[in-house]
Design a protein around this motif. Structure first.
Motif, PDB file in Angstrom:
ATOM      1  N   ILE A  10       0.865  -1.195   0.000  1.00  0.00           N
ATOM      2  CA  ILE A  10       0.000   0.000   0.000  1.00  0.00           C
ATOM      3  C   ILE A  10       0.891   1.232   0.000  1.00  0.00           C
ATOM      4  CG2 ILE A  10      -2.042   1.076   1.039  1.00  0.00           C
ATOM      5  CD1 ILE A  10      -2.387  -1.937   0.554  1.00  0.00           C
ATOM      6  N   GLY A  11       0.805   2.009  -1.086  1.00  0.00           N
ATOM      7  CA  GLY A  11       1.582   3.246  -1.198  1.00  0.00           C
ATOM      8  C   GLY A  11       2.705   3.121  -2.209  1.00  0.00           C
ATOM      9  N   ALA A  12       2.737   4.062  -3.165  1.00  0.00           N
ATOM     10  CA  ALA A  12       3.762   4.015  -4.217  1.00  0.00           C
ATOM     11  C   ALA A  12       4.743   5.173  -4.081  1.00  0.00           C
ATOM     12  CB  ALA A  12       3.105   4.031  -5.599  1.00  0.00           C
ATOM     13  N   GLY A  13       5.124   5.473  -2.840  1.00  0.00           N
ATOM     14  CA  GLY A  13       6.243   6.394  -2.623  1.00  0.00           C
ATOM     15  C   GLY A  13       7.538   5.597  -2.721  1.00  0.00           C
ATOM     16  N   PRO A  14       8.665   6.203  -2.360  1.00  0.00           N
ATOM     17  CA  PRO A  14       9.939   5.482  -2.406  1.00  0.00           C
ATOM     18  C   PRO A  14       9.886   4.130  -1.674  1.00  0.00           C
ATOM     19  CG  PRO A  14      10.329   7.804  -1.998  1.00  0.00           C
ATOM     20  CD  PRO A  14       8.844   7.626  -2.012  1.00  0.00           C
ATOM     21  N   SER A  15       9.175   4.046  -0.528  1.00  0.00           N
ATOM     22  CA  SER A  15       9.134   2.782   0.227  1.00  0.00           C
ATOM     23  C   SER A  15       8.430   1.677  -0.559  1.00  0.00           C
ATOM     24  CB  SER A  15       8.376   2.961   1.546  1.00  0.00           C
ATOM     25  OG  SER A  15       8.988   3.904   2.349  1.00  0.00           O
ATOM     26  N   GLY A  16       7.272   2.010  -1.137  1.00  0.00           N
ATOM     27  CA  GLY A  16       6.517   1.008  -1.901  1.00  0.00           C
ATOM     28  C   GLY A  16       7.282   0.583  -3.139  1.00  0.00           C
ATOM     29  N   LEU A  17       7.886   1.559  -3.828  1.00  0.00           N
ATOM     30  CA  LEU A  17       8.630   1.242  -5.057  1.00  0.00           C
ATOM     31  C   LEU A  17       9.835   0.355  -4.735  1.00  0.00           C
ATOM     32  CD1 LEU A  17       8.630   4.738  -6.868  1.00  0.00           C
ATOM     33  CD2 LEU A  17       7.050   2.826  -7.185  1.00  0.00           C
ATOM     34  N   ALA A  18      10.543   0.702  -3.651  1.00  0.00           N
ATOM     35  CA  ALA A  18      11.737  -0.065  -3.287  1.00  0.00           C
ATOM     36  C   ALA A  18      11.365  -1.498  -2.893  1.00  0.00           C
ATOM     37  CB  ALA A  18      12.467   0.625  -2.133  1.00  0.00           C
ATOM     38  N   THR A  19      10.262  -1.650  -2.143  1.00  0.00           N
ATOM     39  CA  THR A  19       9.866  -2.994  -1.705  1.00  0.00           C
ATOM     40  C   THR A  19       9.432  -3.827  -2.909  1.00  0.00           C
ATOM     41  OG1 THR A  19       9.073  -1.985   0.339  1.00  0.00           O
ATOM     42  CG2 THR A  19       8.445  -4.269  -0.040  1.00  0.00           C
ATOM     43  N   SER A  20       8.655  -3.209  -3.802  1.00  0.00           N
ATOM     44  CA  SER A  20       8.188  -3.931  -4.981  1.00  0.00           C
ATOM     45  C   SER A  20       9.379  -4.395  -5.833  1.00  0.00           C
ATOM     46  CB  SER A  20       7.264  -3.026  -5.801  1.00  0.00           C
ATOM     47  OG  SER A  20       6.846  -3.680  -6.961  1.00  0.00           O
ATOM     48  N   THR A  21      10.358  -3.523  -6.001  1.00  0.00           N
ATOM     49  CA  THR A  21      11.545  -3.882  -6.790  1.00  0.00           C
ATOM     50  C   THR A  21      12.269  -5.073  -6.171  1.00  0.00           C
ATOM     51  OG1 THR A  21      11.867  -1.689  -7.680  1.00  0.00           O
ATOM     52  CG2 THR A  21      13.846  -3.028  -7.460  1.00  0.00           C
ATOM     53  N   CYS A  22      12.482  -5.017  -4.866  1.00  0.00           N
ATOM     54  CA  CYS A  22      13.210  -6.115  -4.206  1.00  0.00           C
ATOM     55  C   CYS A  22      12.441  -7.436  -4.351  1.00  0.00           C
ATOM     56  CB  CYS A  22      13.444  -5.789  -2.729  1.00  0.00           C
ATOM     57  SG  CYS A  22      14.550  -4.402  -2.490  1.00  0.00           S
ATOM     58  N   LEU A  23      11.101  -7.355  -4.311  1.00  0.00           N
ATOM     59  CA  LEU A  23      10.294  -8.574  -4.490  1.00  0.00           C
ATOM     60  C   LEU A  23      10.370  -9.049  -5.944  1.00  0.00           C
ATOM     61  CD1 LEU A  23       7.182  -7.495  -2.373  1.00  0.00           C
ATOM     62  CD2 LEU A  23       8.716  -9.394  -1.827  1.00  0.00           C
ATOM     63  N   ASN A  24      10.254  -8.094  -6.882  1.00  0.00           N
ATOM     64  CA  ASN A  24      10.327  -8.465  -8.304  1.00  0.00           C
ATOM     65  C   ASN A  24      11.626  -9.205  -8.608  1.00  0.00           C
ATOM     66  OD1 ASN A  24       7.873  -7.355  -8.889  1.00  0.00           O
ATOM     67  ND2 ASN A  24       8.664  -5.470  -9.815  1.00  0.00           N
ATOM     68  N   LEU A  25      12.719  -8.717  -8.026  1.00  0.00           N
ATOM     69  CA  LEU A  25      14.016  -9.336  -8.320  1.00  0.00           C
ATOM     70  C   LEU A  25      14.128 -10.737  -7.698  1.00  0.00           C
ATOM     71  CD1 LEU A  25      16.362  -6.224  -8.105  1.00  0.00           C
ATOM     72  CD2 LEU A  25      15.543  -7.400 -10.143  1.00  0.00           C
ATOM     73  N   GLN A  26      13.262 -11.028  -6.742  1.00  0.00           N
ATOM     74  CA  GLN A  26      13.212 -12.390  -6.165  1.00  0.00           C
ATOM     75  C   GLN A  26      12.146 -13.221  -6.877  1.00  0.00           C
ATOM     76  OE1 GLN A  26      15.150 -13.332  -3.490  1.00  0.00           O
ATOM     77  NE2 GLN A  26      15.186 -11.739  -1.937  1.00  0.00           N
ATOM     78  N   GLY A  27      11.476 -12.610  -7.852  1.00  0.00           N
ATOM     79  CA  GLY A  27      10.438 -13.342  -8.592  1.00  0.00           C
ATOM     80  C   GLY A  27       9.155 -13.522  -7.793  1.00  0.00           C
ATOM     81  N   ILE A  28       8.895 -12.620  -6.849  1.00  0.00           N
ATOM     82  CA  ILE A  28       7.692 -12.765  -6.007  1.00  0.00           C
ATOM     83  C   ILE A  28       6.605 -11.807  -6.490  1.00  0.00           C
ATOM     84  CG2 ILE A  28       6.775 -12.603  -3.652  1.00  0.00           C
ATOM     85  CD1 ILE A  28       9.717 -13.159  -2.700  1.00  0.00           C
ATOM     86  N   ASP A  29       5.468 -12.388  -6.834  1.00  0.00           N
ATOM     87  CA  ASP A  29       4.329 -11.672  -7.382  1.00  0.00           C
ATOM     88  C   ASP A  29       3.824 -10.589  -6.392  1.00  0.00           C
ATOM     89  OD1 ASP A  29       1.890 -11.300  -8.773  1.00  0.00           O
ATOM     90  OD2 ASP A  29       0.921 -12.738  -7.403  1.00  0.00           O
ATOM     91  N   ASN A  30       3.690  -9.350  -6.862  1.00  0.00           N
ATOM     92  CA  ASN A  30       3.198  -8.283  -5.967  1.00  0.00           C
ATOM     93  C   ASN A  30       2.501  -7.186  -6.746  1.00  0.00           C
ATOM     94  OD1 ASN A  30       5.189  -5.725  -6.234  1.00  0.00           O
ATOM     95  ND2 ASN A  30       6.340  -7.616  -6.567  1.00  0.00           N
ATOM     96  N   ILE A  31       1.617  -6.470  -6.042  1.00  0.00           N
ATOM     97  CA  ILE A  31       0.906  -5.318  -6.637  1.00  0.00           C
ATOM     98  C   ILE A  31       1.068  -4.140  -5.682  1.00  0.00           C
ATOM     99  CG2 ILE A  31      -1.387  -4.367  -7.177  1.00  0.00           C
ATOM    100  CD1 ILE A  31      -2.293  -7.113  -7.987  1.00  0.00           C
ATOM    101  N   VAL A  32       1.222  -2.930  -6.241  1.00  0.00           N
ATOM    102  CA  VAL A  32       1.278  -1.716  -5.429  1.00  0.00           C
ATOM    103  C   VAL A  32      -0.007  -0.920  -5.656  1.00  0.00           C
ATOM    104  CG1 VAL A  32       2.610   0.349  -4.867  1.00  0.00           C
ATOM    105  CG2 VAL A  32       3.784  -1.630  -5.839  1.00  0.00           C
ATOM    106  N   LEU A  33      -0.702  -0.585  -4.568  1.00  0.00           N
ATOM    107  CA  LEU A  33      -1.908   0.257  -4.670  1.00  0.00           C
ATOM    108  C   LEU A  33      -1.556   1.682  -4.245  1.00  0.00           C
ATOM    109  CD1 LEU A  33      -4.711  -1.968  -3.063  1.00  0.00           C
ATOM    110  CD2 LEU A  33      -4.048  -1.790  -5.475  1.00  0.00           C
ATOM    111  N   GLU A  34      -2.008   2.663  -5.021  1.00  0.00           N
ATOM    112  CA  GLU A  34      -1.676   4.063  -4.723  1.00  0.00           C
ATOM    113  C   GLU A  34      -2.933   4.921  -4.854  1.00  0.00           C
ATOM    114  OE1 GLU A  34       0.909   6.093  -3.686  1.00  0.00           O
ATOM    115  OE2 GLU A  34      -0.555   7.690  -4.050  1.00  0.00           O
TER     116      GLU A  34
END
Ligand SMILES: Cc1cc2nc3c(=O)[nH]c(=O)nc-3n(C[C@H](O)[C@H](O)[C@H](O)COP(=O)(O)OP(=O)(O)OC[C@H]3O[C@@H](n4cnc5c(N)ncnc54)[C@H](O)[C@@H]3O)c2cc1C
Ligand SMILES: NC(=O)C1=CN([C@@H]2O[C@H](COP(=O)(O)OP(=O)(O)OC[C@H]3O[C@@H](n4cnc5c(N)ncnc54)[C@H](OP(=O)(O)O)[C@@H]3O)[C@@H](O)[C@H]2O)C=CC1
Ligand SMILES: O=C(O)C(=O)Cc1c[nH]c2ccccc12
Length: 400
Positions: A10-34
């Motif tokens: 929840i939240g697409a500020g620097p924290s949400g973007l950084a967490t999503s990136t780290c998950l993407n690089l591990q191949g873990i499915d995720n969605i960011v809501l903003e």
């Protein structure tokens, strides 16, 4: 509509973007809501024109994407916005804008989080279901304006620092800035630069450092204890600025970095405001007692007329409005209950990124730890399933 994902952020500020990136690089499915129409909305919509990052770029980069080495050490706001847009694009972040999250509840029977969001494009309520929930809505989610006796009667313009762009409309006006954090001190400088007759309220003690002192301190902290770094930095500040008591500025007894880590309060990183205070371009006042029309009365009995007041009085977290977890992870102020370094993880697969009062540096660490933890838990769960006879393709490869 019900949408399923492994991790909901929840939240697409620097924290949400950084967490999503780290998950993407591990191949873990995720969605960011903003809730807004874009990522990094606080930087795009709620920051003044002359803002630059206060910390050197090495302390402000998000995981897996350094700033260009030939760029400025202190990144200007617009370059930082470009960096965040590129970051979201480069790491293929799955972002859904126009979604205001209104509730999040853990469902024990399905071992998952049920999240309801209002889609502001069509007015519908959507449901998202995820195994993990990452709260990345920020420490600065909503503007805070204090209750002041008579504020309603103020006959001039009032605005919060998040709506201040520059001092163009205030030249020759008498303007009062309430709050002497980094926003207030820089906005006061900007107003004076635009020709406003500027006053600022400094009601409590505050550390004043140059950005070079902070940069030195951050580097020294890699090798030396905080008390020693504070001692050095405070000495440098005293040598550089002299005794600021005469100008209405007291220094706290706790050092600047200890104070940052214990209370989250940042030292003021001076952009030239102190010089303007010393040469009386900016006047310092204590707290407000009351307001009556254009008149502001201060606690020392002084009165002065103002045409505008800028409230640089900070922000509040809004997590407790929508997170239905019975206050387990967050306290009444919407800040983590657990002390650092354990603040980022709750029970039932909930995490928070960007709530350690350590700026971009701290939120990047949160993002990396969260993704690593989820990765480990999923591997463990997959391993359990394999042992129970339900193999995943990943485990086939690992077991081969
Ligand atoms: C003016 C200013 C300057 C700063 N400068 C620096 C600096 O130089 N260096 C540094 O290290 N730190 C700095 N900080 C501190 C911090 O790094 C930034 O605030 C940073 O943007 C925090 O990132 P975040 O993602 O945690 O929160 P935010 O950037 O606030 O992002 C949170 C997002 O969540 C969204 N959201 C909130 N509620 C909901 C909801 N219910 N549903 C859906 N979406 C929601 C918001 O719209 C927002 O986009 C600064 C802060 C401010 C205010
Ligand atoms: N370039 C950069 O990197 C910048 C970074 N930032 C960061 O953003 C975050 C938010 O900063 P900011 O917006 O300044 O907010 P802060 O919360 O840091 O500061 C709020 C200020 O308002 C004062 N205040 C609150 N209520 C009152 C009141 N009733 N009367 C008088 N004063 C009052 C507080 O003083 P008191 O202590 O007396 O309560 C404090 O000085 C911080 O982490 C900051 O460092 C901000 C701007 C620029
Ligand atoms: O700009 C801010 O408020 C930050 O939180 C950035 C930051 C993290 N660690 C610090 C130590 C001293 C000054 C600012 C920061």
């Amino acid at each position: 509509m019900e949408q399923k994902t492994k991790v909901l952020i929840i939240g697409a500020g620097p924290s949400g973007l950084a967490t999503s990136t780290c998950l993407n690089l591990q191949g873990i499915d995720n969605i960011v809501l903003e809730r807004e129409d874009c990522c990094a909305s606080s930087w795009k919509k709620r920051a003044y024109d002359r803002l630059k990052l206060h910390l050197a770029k090495e302390f402000c980069q998000l995981p897996h994407l350094p700033f260009p080495s030939d760029g400025p050490t202190f990144v200007p706001k617009n370059d930082f916005i470009d960096y965040l847009d590129y970051y979201a694009f480069n790491f293929c972040i799955s972002l859904l804008c126009y979604r205001i999250v209104q509730s999040a509840t853990f469902d024990v029977s399905s071992n998952s989080w049920l999240v309801e969001a209002k889609n502001t494009l069509n007015g519908s309520t959507e449901t998202y279901v995820s195994r993990f929930l990452v709260v990345a809505t920020g420490e600065n989610s909503v503007e805070f304006i204090p209750q002041i006796c008579g504020l309603d009667s103020f006959a001039g313009v009032t605005l919060h620092s998040s709506n201040y762009k520059n001092g163009q409309n205030f030249s020759d006006k008498n303007v009062l800035v309430v709050g002497c954090g980094n926003s207030g001190m820089e906005i006061a400088y900007d107003l004076a630069d635009w020709g406003a007759q500027t006053s600022i309220i400094i009601r409590n003690s505050v550390h004043i450092l140059t950005k070079e002192m902070v940069q030195l301190g951050m580097n020294l902290l890699k090798m030396f204890p905080v008390w020693l770094v504070d001692y050095i930095v405070a000495k440098l500040s005293k040598m550089w600025y002299g005794d600021l008591n005469n100008y209405g500025i007291q220094t706290p007894s706790k050092g600047p970095f200890l104070m940052k880590s214990l209370t989250g309060r940042s030292p003021v990183i001076d952009v030239g405001t102190i010089h303007k205070i010393k040469n009386e371009e900016i006047k310092v006042f204590p707290g407000i007692k009351q307001i009556d029309g254009h008149n502001v009365e201060f606690v020392n009995g002084t009165r002065k007329k103002f045409e505008a007041i800028v409230f640089a009085t900070g922000y509040r977290s809004t997590v407790r409005r929508w997170l239905k977890d019975e206050g387990r992870l967050f306290n009444e102020f919407g800040m983590p209950k657990k002390k650092k370094p354990d603040h980022w993880k709750g029970e039932d697969g909930i995490y928070c990124a960007g709530f350690s009062s350590s700026g971009l540096f701290g939120l990047s660490k949160d993002a990396m730890m969260i993704a690593e933890d989820i990765h480990t838990l999923l591997n463990f769960e997959n391993g359990e399933e394999t042992r129970n006879g339900v193999s995943t393709s990943k485990n086939y490869q690992e077991n081969a």
